[in-house]
Write an enzyme that holds these catalytic residues in place. Structure first.
Site, short mmCIF file in Angstrom:
data_model
loop_
_atom_site.label_atom_id
_atom_site.label_comp_id
_atom_site.label_asym_id
_atom_site.label_seq_id
_atom_site.Cartn_x
_atom_site.Cartn_y
_atom_site.Cartn_z
N ILE A 160 76.96 -25.75 8.80
CA ILE A 160 76.23 -26.96 8.42
C ILE A 160 77.17 -28.16 8.39
O ILE A 160 76.83 -29.24 8.90
CB ILE A 160 75.50 -26.75 7.07
CG1 ILE A 160 74.45 -25.64 7.21
CG2 ILE A 160 74.85 -28.06 6.58
CD1 ILE A 160 73.83 -25.16 5.91
N THR A 238 73.98 -31.46 -0.40
CA THR A 238 72.87 -30.63 0.10
C THR A 238 73.28 -29.16 0.06
O THR A 238 72.66 -28.33 0.74
CB THR A 238 72.49 -31.03 1.55
OG1 THR A 238 73.66 -30.92 2.38
CG2 THR A 238 71.94 -32.43 1.61
N ARG A 240 74.81 -26.86 -3.08
CA ARG A 240 74.27 -26.26 -4.30
C ARG A 240 74.65 -27.18 -5.46
O ARG A 240 75.74 -27.78 -5.47
CB ARG A 240 74.89 -24.88 -4.57
CG ARG A 240 74.38 -23.77 -3.68
CD ARG A 240 72.93 -23.41 -3.99
NE ARG A 240 72.47 -22.26 -3.22
CZ ARG A 240 71.80 -22.33 -2.07
NH1 ARG A 240 71.51 -23.51 -1.53
NH2 ARG A 240 71.39 -21.23 -1.46
N GLU A 269 67.98 -25.86 -10.86
CA GLU A 269 66.71 -26.29 -10.29
C GLU A 269 65.66 -25.17 -10.41
O GLU A 269 66.03 -24.01 -10.41
CB GLU A 269 66.90 -26.70 -8.81
CG GLU A 269 67.41 -25.60 -7.92
CD GLU A 269 67.78 -26.10 -6.51
OE1 GLU A 269 68.44 -27.15 -6.37
OE2 GLU A 269 67.40 -25.39 -5.56
N HIS A 287 65.18 -29.90 -2.98
CA HIS A 287 65.72 -28.77 -2.19
C HIS A 287 64.88 -28.55 -0.91
O HIS A 287 64.21 -27.53 -0.77
CB HIS A 287 65.78 -27.49 -3.03
CG HIS A 287 66.71 -26.46 -2.44
ND1 HIS A 287 67.46 -25.60 -3.20
CD2 HIS A 287 67.03 -26.18 -1.15
CE1 HIS A 287 68.17 -24.81 -2.42
NE2 HIS A 287 67.92 -25.15 -1.15
N SER A 290 65.97 -26.84 4.30
CA SER A 290 65.48 -25.99 5.39
C SER A 290 63.97 -26.12 5.59
O SER A 290 63.36 -25.31 6.31
CB SER A 290 65.83 -24.52 5.10
OG SER A 290 65.17 -24.07 3.94
C1 8YV Z 1 66.42 -21.71 1.20
C2 8YV Z 1 68.85 -22.56 1.02
O1 8YV Z 1 65.23 -22.08 1.77
O2 8YV Z 1 69.27 -21.06 2.77
C3 8YV Z 1 69.65 -21.53 1.71
O3 8YV Z 1 70.73 -21.18 1.20
O4 8YV Z 1 69.33 -23.22 0.18
C4 8YV Z 1 67.42 -22.83 1.38
O5 8YV Z 1 67.39 -23.31 2.65
C5 8YV Z 1 66.18 -21.45 -0.24
O6 8YV Z 1 67.38 -21.14 -0.86
C6 8YV Z 1 65.17 -20.33 -0.45
O7 8YV Z 1 65.76 -19.07 -0.39
#
Ligand code: 8YV
Length: 321
Positions: A160, A238, A240, A269, A287, A290
């Site tokens: 990312i 973006t 944690r 969260e 959040h 994704s």
């Molecule tokens: C998830 C995310 O959709 O993939 C990750 O680590 O933070 C998110 O994109 C979310 O954690 C649900 O599991």
């Protein structure tokens, strides 16, 4: 057929994923948006061969120890896996998989949205319009932080982070990065490496946090590190919520030490420190990194690819343990 493996899906899944899950497995679904308690998870897992979970369920060593012996795999619908004690899973012979790659672009897009939204005061402008408070154009209205030519420091140059670097170069930013290890030149995306994160902080007009959550990155952006940033810097997270010290970030946004922050993730969260909501210079998202149809489908299908491989006696492509 009762010989197909039984999969517990802890959360609602995209329709295409549910359809394939029900075609190829027996499934216990969750059609609500409720997050199961640990006790409920243990009860629902009774007789299950695998669990398809999300990052909202915490698979601690304690919970893993209580899972029925029938559970042999956990596929998480996420790239982050700090919510699963993988060592405890491994000790019980449970395979764990995640969903790398497929959410890289969507999450990098949200990172740029947070960067631009914070720098250019997007929600303040939108709120002004929606609240009927826009009385006309002005040379001094909602002036933000200029992006072009500015220095961006990316902390955590995984998939990312690298996709963020590519996008930031499209905005003519000067891109720098810190990572535990320097990447091979062909993976650096033209960004300049800094072995010392504190030295890089001193240069950053913009900071993008792209570390995975771990004991090492907990509270990475604390008061001492924020003090190193040039006045008027913009922070984007973006990754944690745990990589930021909320007290320190909120104080810096309140004092004007930081011009703005763009945040898609929060400690604890969906609850967040309520002081964030009072900050005009915080651009906040729930959040959504994704959250595109294509990405969520791909994440769910990747969970199933991993389970398919596991139950076919092959190595799951995204096995963590
Ligand atoms: C998830 C995310 O959709 O993939 C990750 O680590 O933070 C998110 O994109 C979310 O954690 C649900 O599991």
């Amino acid at each position: 057929m009762t010989d197909r493996p039984l999969v517990l899906a802890t959360r609602r899944l995209p329709p295409a994923v549910t359809a394939r899950l029900q075609r190829d497995y027996r499934a216990t679904l969750n059609e609500s948006d409720e997050v199961h308690s640990p006790d409920r998870l243990v009860a629902l897992a009774e007789g299950c061969d695998a669990i398809l979970c999300c990052s909202s369920e915490k698979f601690t060593a304690g919970l893993i120890g209580r899972l029925p012996a029938s559970v042999r795999a956990i596929a998480t619908f996420s790239v982050g896996y700090e919510h699963i004690d993988t060592a405890a899973a491994q000790a019980r012979g449970i395979r764990v998989t995640n969903t790398p790659d497929v959410l890289t672009d969507a999450t990098a897009d949200i990172t740029l949205l947070c960067l631009l939204g914070a720098a250019r005061r997007a929600w303040e402008g939108e709120a002004m319009l929606r609240n009927g408070e826009w009385v006309g154009w002005s040379t001094t209205q909602l002036l933000g932080v200029h992006v072009t030519g500015k220095r961006l420091g990316i902390f955590g140059m995984g998939r990312i982070g690298r996709a963020v670097a590519r996008r930031a170069r499209g905005f003519d930013m000067q891109v720098h990065y810190h990572n535990r290890r320097r990447l091979p030149a062909e993976q650096e995306e033209g960004a300049t490496y800094h072995a010392d994160p504190d030295e890089l902080l001193g240069l950053c007009d913009f900071v993008s946090l792209n570390f995975p959550a771990s004991a090492e990155t907990e509270n990475f952006l604390n008061a001492e590190r924020i003090a190193r940033l040039p006045d008027g810097a913009v922070v984007v997270n973006t990754a944690r919520g745990t990589v930021v010290d909320d007290d320190a970030l909120i104080a810096a946004l309140q004092s004007g030490k930081l011009a703005a922050a763009g945040l898609d993730v929060f400690r604890g969260e969906p609850k967040l420190d309520p002081r964030y909501r009072e900050l005009p210079n915080a651009f906040l998202l729930p959040h959504m990194g994704s959250a595109t149809i294509e990405t969520r489908d791909a994440m769910g299908l990747k969970c199933l690819d991993n389970l398919d491989a596991f139950f076919a006696g092959k190595e799951p492509p995204d096995a963590l343990v």
